[in-house]
Scaffold this active site. Structure first.
Site, PDB file in Angstrom:
ATOM      1  N   GLY A   1       0.785  -1.235   0.000  1.00  0.00           N
ATOM      2  CA  GLY A   1       0.000   0.000   0.000  1.00  0.00           C
ATOM      3  C   GLY A   1       0.814   1.281   0.000  1.00  0.00           C
ATOM      4  O   GLY A   1       0.350   2.310   0.511  1.00  0.00           O
TER       5      GLY A   1
ATOM      6  N   LEU B   1     -10.066  -8.995 -12.702  1.00  0.00           N
ATOM      7  CA  LEU B   1     -11.480  -8.708 -12.461  1.00  0.00           C
ATOM      8  C   LEU B   1     -12.298  -9.064 -13.694  1.00  0.00           C
ATOM      9  O   LEU B   1     -11.859  -8.849 -14.827  1.00  0.00           O
ATOM     10  CB  LEU B   1     -11.636  -7.226 -12.124  1.00  0.00           C
ATOM     11  CG  LEU B   1     -10.930  -6.838 -10.814  1.00  0.00           C
ATOM     12  CD1 LEU B   1     -10.669  -5.346 -10.755  1.00  0.00           C
ATOM     13  CD2 LEU B   1     -11.744  -7.302  -9.615  1.00  0.00           C
TER      14      LEU B   1
ATOM     15  N   ASN C   1      -6.088   2.277 -12.673  1.00  0.00           N
ATOM     16  CA  ASN C   1      -5.090   1.292 -12.218  1.00  0.00           C
ATOM     17  C   ASN C   1      -3.703   1.857 -12.463  1.00  0.00           C
ATOM     18  O   ASN C   1      -3.491   2.659 -13.380  1.00  0.00           O
ATOM     19  CB  ASN C   1      -5.257  -0.010 -13.022  1.00  0.00           C
ATOM     20  CG  ASN C   1      -4.283  -1.095 -12.565  1.00  0.00           C
ATOM     21  OD1 ASN C   1      -4.059  -1.273 -11.361  1.00  0.00           O
ATOM     22  ND2 ASN C   1      -3.691  -1.816 -13.501  1.00  0.00           N
TER      23      ASN C   1
ATOM     24  N   SER D   1       2.752   3.068 -15.608  1.00  0.00           N
ATOM     25  CA  SER D   1       1.646   3.675 -16.370  1.00  0.00           C
ATOM     26  C   SER D   1       0.402   3.756 -15.496  1.00  0.00           C
ATOM     27  O   SER D   1       0.096   2.816 -14.761  1.00  0.00           O
ATOM     28  CB  SER D   1       1.288   2.799 -17.577  1.00  0.00           C
ATOM     29  OG  SER D   1       2.420   2.468 -18.356  1.00  0.00           O
TER      30      SER D   1
ATOM     31  N   THR E   1     -10.302  -1.099 -18.390  1.00  0.00           N
ATOM     32  CA  THR E   1     -11.308  -1.680 -19.279  1.00  0.00           C
ATOM     33  C   THR E   1     -11.191  -3.198 -19.156  1.00  0.00           C
ATOM     34  O   THR E   1     -10.326  -3.695 -18.419  1.00  0.00           O
ATOM     35  CB  THR E   1     -11.076  -1.273 -20.753  1.00  0.00           C
ATOM     36  OG1 THR E   1      -9.811  -1.809 -21.163  1.00  0.00           O
ATOM     37  CG2 THR E   1     -11.078   0.233 -20.940  1.00  0.00           C
TER      38      THR E   1
ATOM     39  N   GLU F   1      -9.952  -5.293 -21.023  1.00  0.00           N
ATOM     40  CA  GLU F   1      -8.692  -5.870 -21.508  1.00  0.00           C
ATOM     41  C   GLU F   1      -7.630  -5.726 -20.411  1.00  0.00           C
ATOM     42  O   GLU F   1      -7.371  -4.603 -19.953  1.00  0.00           O
ATOM     43  CB  GLU F   1      -8.254  -5.116 -22.764  1.00  0.00           C
ATOM     44  CG  GLU F   1      -7.129  -5.793 -23.513  1.00  0.00           C
ATOM     45  CD  GLU F   1      -6.626  -4.923 -24.662  1.00  0.00           C
ATOM     46  OE1 GLU F   1      -5.487  -5.111 -25.076  1.00  0.00           O
ATOM     47  OE2 GLU F   1      -7.385  -4.047 -25.111  1.00  0.00           O
ATOM     48  N   LEU F   2      -7.026  -6.831 -19.983  1.00  0.00           N
ATOM     49  CA  LEU F   2      -6.080  -6.798 -18.860  1.00  0.00           C
ATOM     50  C   LEU F   2      -4.922  -5.837 -19.151  1.00  0.00           C
ATOM     51  O   LEU F   2      -4.209  -5.995 -20.143  1.00  0.00           O
ATOM     52  CB  LEU F   2      -5.530  -8.211 -18.604  1.00  0.00           C
ATOM     53  CG  LEU F   2      -4.475  -8.315 -17.487  1.00  0.00           C
ATOM     54  CD1 LEU F   2      -5.081  -8.014 -16.123  1.00  0.00           C
ATOM     55  CD2 LEU F   2      -3.794  -9.665 -17.493  1.00  0.00           C
ATOM     56  N   ASP F   3      -4.765  -4.847 -18.273  1.00  0.00           N
ATOM     57  CA  ASP F   3      -3.720  -3.819 -18.403  1.00  0.00           C
ATOM     58  C   ASP F   3      -3.775  -3.140 -19.773  1.00  0.00           C
ATOM     59  O   ASP F   3      -2.761  -2.658 -20.286  1.00  0.00           O
ATOM     60  CB  ASP F   3      -2.320  -4.422 -18.187  1.00  0.00           C
ATOM     61  CG  ASP F   3      -2.163  -5.027 -16.797  1.00  0.00           C
ATOM     62  OD1 ASP F   3      -2.795  -4.505 -15.857  1.00  0.00           O
ATOM     63  OD2 ASP F   3      -1.428  -6.018 -16.655  1.00  0.00           O
TER      64      ASP F   3
HETATM   65  C1  GAR Z   1       2.980  -1.266  -7.568  1.00  0.00           C
HETATM   66  O1  GAR Z   1       4.259  -1.273  -8.155  1.00  0.00           O
HETATM   67  C2  GAR Z   1       1.907  -1.377  -8.630  1.00  0.00           C
HETATM   68  O2  GAR Z   1       2.257  -0.760  -9.843  1.00  0.00           O
HETATM   69  C3  GAR Z   1       1.835  -2.855  -8.811  1.00  0.00           C
HETATM   70  O3  GAR Z   1       1.961  -3.395  -7.527  1.00  0.00           O
HETATM   71  C4  GAR Z   1       2.755  -2.516  -6.730  1.00  0.00           C
HETATM   72  C5  GAR Z   1       1.984  -2.224  -5.462  1.00  0.00           C
HETATM   73  O4  GAR Z   1       2.776  -1.547  -4.552  1.00  0.00           O
HETATM   74  N1  GAR Z   1       0.608  -3.232  -9.428  1.00  0.00           N
HETATM   75  C6  GAR Z   1       0.492  -4.244 -10.271  1.00  0.00           C
HETATM   76  O5  GAR Z   1       1.412  -4.973 -10.561  1.00  0.00           O
HETATM   77  C7  GAR Z   1      -0.909  -4.431 -10.834  1.00  0.00           C
HETATM   78  N2  GAR Z   1      -0.872  -5.284 -11.965  1.00  0.00           N
HETATM   79  P1  GAR Z   1       2.113  -0.858  -3.282  1.00  0.00           P
HETATM   80  O6  GAR Z   1       1.194  -1.896  -2.642  1.00  0.00           O
HETATM   81  O7  GAR Z   1       3.266  -0.528  -2.406  1.00  0.00           O
HETATM   82  O8  GAR Z   1       1.351   0.343  -3.744  1.00  0.00           O
END
Ligand code: GAR
Length: 234
Positions: free
Chosen positions: A16, A97, A111, A140, A145, A147-149
């Protein structure tokens, strides 16, 4: 948006740190919103602690307790909607999702993904970027949407890959950039300036089409960007 301040619901699965960055921007008034809830699909993660420390309502909906993805998504939808969200933020939420869920929040779900999309969708992005010999990597922020990522990208922050980078060192530098761009996009959305025009499949800022992905690097001052984005219209 709802009466009073708009509501944000943040979904997490882990540490987080992106959530923390958004909490900090809300706390200092830069994002005029209320973080109505933080929901995790994993119990006892650090992100829940961060939310509780900030006095935010938390909830855990463990995907393991549901027989199917649809049932999990349905329960998650009920929970999110009980907070009347104007914006749903995925901040390290590591579940795929379903279409119904995504469509329900289309245009109001963001996201952050740790790569320069469309490169490296999915998992282990830092490792894959190193293995591919990339000289640049990054992160990014996009509208979600089905479509994944694959939803339309608003902004990317680039970091240079260093010769002695490990997966961890690269991930760390990418995170620093994430903490700069995610609150910024959240602010633009909450202020009603940034929108996803679903029918036209385009992002608009102050009503004008965003012609290209906003690109910054580690040296771009975020303060400068606050002045700079409106100028993209011309
Ligand atoms: C982040 O780097 C985020 O971009 C990635 O998880 C990490 C979460 O860090 N998200 C994904 O890979 C989603 N596909 P955080 O919990 O410290 O914010």
């Amino acid at each position: 948006m709802s009466a009073d301040k708009p509501n944000i619901v943040v979904l997490i699965s882990g540490s987080g740190t992106n959530l923390q960055a958004i909490i900090d921007y809300v706390a200092n008034g830069a994002i005029p919103a209320n973080i109505a809830a933080v929901i995790s699909n994993i119990p006892n993660v650090k992100g829940l602690e961060r939310a509780q420390k900030a006095g935010i309502t938390t909830s855990v909906i463990s995907h393991k307790e549901f027989a199917s993805r649809d049932q999990f998504d349905a329960e998650l939808t009920l929970k999110i909607d009980s907070f009347n969200p104007d914006l749903v933020i995925l901040a390290g939420f590591m579940r795929i999702l379903g279409d119904d869920f995504v469509n329900h929040y289309q245009g109001k779900m963001l996201n952050i993904h740790p790569s320069l999309l469309p490169k490296f969708t999915g998992l282990h992005t830092h490792k894959r970027a190193l293995e591919a010999g990339e000289t640049n990597h990054g992160t990014s922020v996009h509208f979600v949407t089905s479509e994944l990522d694959g939803g339309p990208v608003i902004i990317q922050a680039t970091v240079t890959v260093l010769p002695d980078d490990s997966e961890e060192s690269l991930a760390q530098r990418v995170l620093v950039q994430e903490h700069r761009i995610y609150p910024l996009v959240t602010k633009w959305f909450i202020e009603g300036r940034l929108k996803f025009d679903i029918a036209g499949n385009q992002i608009t800022y102050d009503g004008s089409k965003l012609e290209s992905i906003i690109k910054i690097d580690a040296d771009t001052p975020v303060g400068k960007m606050l002045d700079w984005l409106p100028k993209l219209k011309t």
